[in-house]
Structure formats: structure tokens, C-alpha cells
Design a protein around this motif. Structure first.
Motif, PDB file in Angstrom:
ATOM      1  N   ILE A   9       3.522 -33.250  -8.321  1.00 60.25           N
ATOM      2  CA  ILE A   9       2.519 -33.025  -7.275  1.00 60.25           C
ATOM      3  C   ILE A   9       2.156 -34.296  -6.515  1.00 60.25           C
ATOM      4  O   ILE A   9       2.531 -34.486  -5.365  1.00 60.25           O
ATOM      5  CB  ILE A   9       1.235 -32.401  -7.867  1.00 60.25           C
ATOM      6  CG1 ILE A   9       1.578 -31.180  -8.712  1.00 60.25           C
ATOM      7  CG2 ILE A   9       0.288 -32.013  -6.733  1.00 60.25           C
ATOM      8  CD1 ILE A   9       2.376 -30.127  -7.993  1.00 60.25           C
ATOM      9  N   VAL A  10       1.422 -35.178  -7.177  1.00 57.40           N
ATOM     10  CA  VAL A  10       0.876 -36.347  -6.481  1.00 57.40           C
ATOM     11  C   VAL A  10       1.978 -37.375  -6.238  1.00 57.40           C
ATOM     12  O   VAL A  10       2.588 -37.886  -7.175  1.00 57.40           O
ATOM     13  CB  VAL A  10      -0.287 -36.967  -7.272  1.00 57.40           C
ATOM     14  CG1 VAL A  10      -0.836 -38.182  -6.532  1.00 57.40           C
ATOM     15  CG2 VAL A  10      -1.389 -35.935  -7.483  1.00 57.40           C
ATOM     16  N   GLY A  11       2.194 -37.659  -4.972  1.00 52.87           N
ATOM     17  CA  GLY A  11       3.282 -38.544  -4.573  1.00 52.87           C
ATOM     18  C   GLY A  11       4.438 -37.766  -3.991  1.00 52.87           C
ATOM     19  O   GLY A  11       5.130 -38.248  -3.098  1.00 52.87           O
ATOM     20  N   THR A 128       1.843 -31.416 -13.419  1.00 57.41           N
ATOM     21  CA  THR A 128       1.059 -32.616 -13.197  1.00 57.41           C
ATOM     22  C   THR A 128       0.504 -33.160 -14.498  1.00 57.41           C
ATOM     23  O   THR A 128       0.426 -32.441 -15.506  1.00 57.41           O
ATOM     24  CB  THR A 128      -0.117 -32.313 -12.236  1.00 57.41           C
ATOM     25  OG1 THR A 128      -0.855 -33.501 -11.992  1.00 57.41           O
ATOM     26  CG2 THR A 128      -1.041 -31.260 -12.829  1.00 57.41           C
ATOM     27  N   THR A 129       0.115 -34.425 -14.474  1.00 56.64           N
ATOM     28  CA  THR A 129      -0.627 -35.003 -15.590  1.00 56.64           C
ATOM     29  C   THR A 129      -2.125 -34.904 -15.342  1.00 56.64           C
ATOM     30  O   THR A 129      -2.927 -35.295 -16.189  1.00 56.64           O
ATOM     31  CB  THR A 129      -0.263 -36.495 -15.789  1.00 56.64           C
ATOM     32  OG1 THR A 129      -0.537 -37.195 -14.575  1.00 56.64           O
ATOM     33  CG2 THR A 129       1.194 -36.652 -16.147  1.00 56.64           C
ATOM     34  N   GLY A 130      -2.504 -34.392 -14.186  1.00 56.21           N
ATOM     35  CA  GLY A 130      -3.904 -34.369 -13.786  1.00 56.21           C
ATOM     36  C   GLY A 130      -4.621 -33.067 -14.114  1.00 56.21           C
ATOM     37  O   GLY A 130      -4.089 -32.184 -14.789  1.00 56.21           O
ATOM     38  N   ARG A 134      -8.271 -29.695  -9.785  1.00 54.14           N
ATOM     39  CA  ARG A 134      -8.164 -30.675  -8.702  1.00 54.14           C
ATOM     40  C   ARG A 134      -6.839 -30.517  -7.977  1.00 54.14           C
ATOM     41  O   ARG A 134      -6.785 -30.526  -6.742  1.00 54.14           O
ATOM     42  CB  ARG A 134      -8.274 -32.102  -9.271  1.00 54.14           C
ATOM     43  CG  ARG A 134      -8.014 -33.186  -8.230  1.00 54.14           C
ATOM     44  CD  ARG A 134      -8.302 -34.577  -8.778  1.00 54.14           C
ATOM     45  NE  ARG A 134      -7.538 -34.910  -9.946  1.00 54.14           N
ATOM     46  CZ  ARG A 134      -6.268 -35.358  -9.907  1.00 54.14           C
ATOM     47  NH1 ARG A 134      -5.655 -35.491  -8.745  1.00 54.14           N
ATOM     48  NH2 ARG A 134      -5.634 -35.667 -11.013  1.00 54.14           N
ATOM     49  N   VAL A 135      -5.773 -30.352  -8.735  1.00 58.04           N
ATOM     50  CA  VAL A 135      -4.450 -30.193  -8.135  1.00 58.04           C
ATOM     51  C   VAL A 135      -4.376 -28.909  -7.321  1.00 58.04           C
ATOM     52  O   VAL A 135      -3.839 -28.882  -6.214  1.00 58.04           O
ATOM     53  CB  VAL A 135      -3.362 -30.222  -9.231  1.00 58.04           C
ATOM     54  CG1 VAL A 135      -2.022 -29.784  -8.667  1.00 58.04           C
ATOM     55  CG2 VAL A 135      -3.251 -31.618  -9.825  1.00 58.04           C
ATOM     56  N   SER A 153      -0.278 -28.408 -16.410  1.00 55.81           N
ATOM     57  CA  SER A 153      -0.652 -29.795 -16.663  1.00 55.81           C
ATOM     58  C   SER A 153      -0.326 -30.155 -18.106  1.00 55.81           C
ATOM     59  O   SER A 153      -0.457 -29.324 -19.011  1.00 55.81           O
ATOM     60  CB  SER A 153      -2.147 -30.012 -16.418  1.00 55.81           C
ATOM     61  OG  SER A 153      -2.527 -31.326 -16.779  1.00 55.81           O
ATOM     62  N   CYS A 154       0.105 -31.401 -18.297  1.00 50.72           N
ATOM     63  CA  CYS A 154       0.337 -31.875 -19.662  1.00 50.72           C
ATOM     64  C   CYS A 154      -0.895 -32.597 -20.192  1.00 50.72           C
ATOM     65  O   CYS A 154      -0.857 -33.193 -21.278  1.00 50.72           O
ATOM     66  CB  CYS A 154       1.574 -32.768 -19.740  1.00 50.72           C
ATOM     67  SG  CYS A 154       1.516 -34.241 -18.704  1.00 50.72           S
TER      68      CYS A 154
END
Length: 240
Positions: A9-11, A128-130, A134-135, A153-154
Motif C-alpha cells: 500500500i504505502v509507497g 500492509t504493516t499498518g 487507516r489504510v 495487515s500483519c
């Protein structure tokens, strides 16, 4: 046989621009007095946080990324050349900069990329790790439909990417004989995912250079420019 594409996701789907812009608004003039740009500080801060976040996870001392980032703010300022970080910035400024992560925006072609893959019969997943909510908010604000059940998410596993166990948790969730791709703009992310069996696809939207001489054991089937070009290549290589 079902077909899946798991996206970072992020990036990848989401740009860091809003985060860098928030740092510019909050601390930009002060940073420039020390010949530090907001983007360079922001990149350094997030990269150091990712490093320590990963090391903590590997050592069995997992801590959510946001907490790691918060704890490394003043250290990063010092490593950037600020002699007295505590006098240079405040906790309130730190929190305002961190809030920039909550306002990240989808890349302009993310929705079209997802739709192209769905039209070709793929199920799109987000990994995501987040924090999942939020994601999910990134996609909601960007007007791109992503079912909550398809955001994984992990964070709750106590293990972070690129630990192989993180990717295995998603791999085993999908059908054993299904077509399974992992798509990201972080080469390290895709390289790790291929080790558990995912077919790898990388987009240059973040890192520009694939640096395949560094990621020598990456089983990369797709190396593309934009997200749409990556989707086209995934579809093409999945035929037959």
C-alpha cells in the motif's frame, strides 16, 4: 483457477507526497536554515524508522511502526545535523508531522490499475504493516472501492515485512492452486514475497531504479514503469 494480485500500500498505491508536504509546512523554514529539505528529512526519518521497526521485529520485540517513528524523531534530527534537537523542535511539531501519514493520497492511476486487473478476472488484495482502518481510509478518500475483507495487515501477527512469515500468512489465505502475484514499488518487498511462491511485479513509481544487481535472487517477472504498465504486464504474463 482463481487469480489474485496482492498489493503493497504505502509507497506503492499511496504516495508519500502529503507527508513530505506536511513536514514542509510544519518545519520547512527551520530545516532550510540548516540546508535540510523537508523531503530529505522525511525520507531519512521514515527510512530509519523502517530499519529499526524491522530489526525490532526480527529480534522478537515487535512495536507498531508509528510508535517507532515517534520515538526516533529527535535522533533523526540529530543525525541530520541538528546539534540540539530538543531545542530545535517540539513534540507538537513531531505529532503534526506524523499526522501527515494520515493524509497520504492514492496515486492518480491506482484506481484504473485495480479496475484493469479486476476486469481481467483478478481479485485485488491490499497487504500492509499498518492499521487496517487507516489504510482503508486512503482508498475511501481516493474514491477507490476496496472491500475491508481484502485489506490484510500483519500488524496483529507480531511480525513485519520482509519476514517471510508475513507473506506466508497471505499466501496460505489464498487458494493453493490459484495464480498469485505480489505487486509493489519496493524491490525488497517483491523480492521477499517471491521467496514464498508469489509471482513478482515491481513498479518504478517510487524507487525509479530496480537495482537488480542488489536484489540478485529476486524472481521478478514484471519490471514496469507506471502502475498501469505493471497491471498490463501481469495480465499478459498470466494468460495461457
Amino acid at each position: 483457477m482463481a487469480k489474485h494480485v496482492v498489493f503493497d500500500i504505502v509507497g506503492t498505491c499511496v504516495s508519500f507526497d502529503a507527508y513530505y508536504e506536511k513536514i514542509e509546512r510544519v518545519m520547512g523554514p527551520k530545516l532550510k536554515q540548516h540546508s535540510i529539505t523537508a523531503k530529505h528529512f522525511g525520507f531519512t526519518w521514515q527510512t530509519v524508522a523502517e530499519l529499526e521497526f524491522t530489526f525490532l521485529s526480527v529480534a522478537g520485540s515487535y512495536l507498531p511502526y508509528k510508535d517507532v517513528m515517534r520515538g526516533l524523531f529527535y535522533r533523526t534530527l540529530w543525525m541530520s545535523g541538528i546539534a540540539d534537537p530538543q531545542a530545535f523542535a517540539t513534540d507538537e511539531e513531531r505529532e503534526a508531522c506524523i499526522e501527515g501519514y494520515a493524509s497520504l493520497q492514492l496515486r492518480p492511476d491506482c484506481g484504473a490499475c485495480f479496475q484493469k486487473l479486476r476486469d481481467a478476472g483478478f481479485t485485488v488484495w491490499c497487504f500492509t504493516t499498518g492499521d487496517i482502518q487507516r489504510v482503508k481510509g486512503y482508498f475511501d478518500r481516493g474514491g477507490v472501492d476496496v472491500p475491508l475483507d481484502n485489506v490484510v495487515s500483519c500488524d496483529g501477527l507480531g511480525v513485519a515485512k520482509p519476514a517471510l512469515a508475513a507473506y506466508e500468512s497471505v499466501w496460505t489465505r489464498l487458494g493453493r492452486d490459484d495464480v498469485k502475484w505480489f505487486a509493489a514499488a519496493h524491490m525488497w518487498d517483491v523480492a521477499a514475497a517471491t521467496k514464498v511462491g508469489f509471482r513478482g511485479a515491481w513498479s518504478a513509481v517510487l524507487e525509479k531504479e530496480p537495482c537488480l544487481d542488489v536484489f540478485r535472487d529476486a524472481k521478478m517477472e514484471v519490471v514496469a514503469g507506471s502502475l498501469l504498465e505493471m497491471a498490463d504486464s501481469i495480465i499478459s504474463k498470466s494468460q495461457g
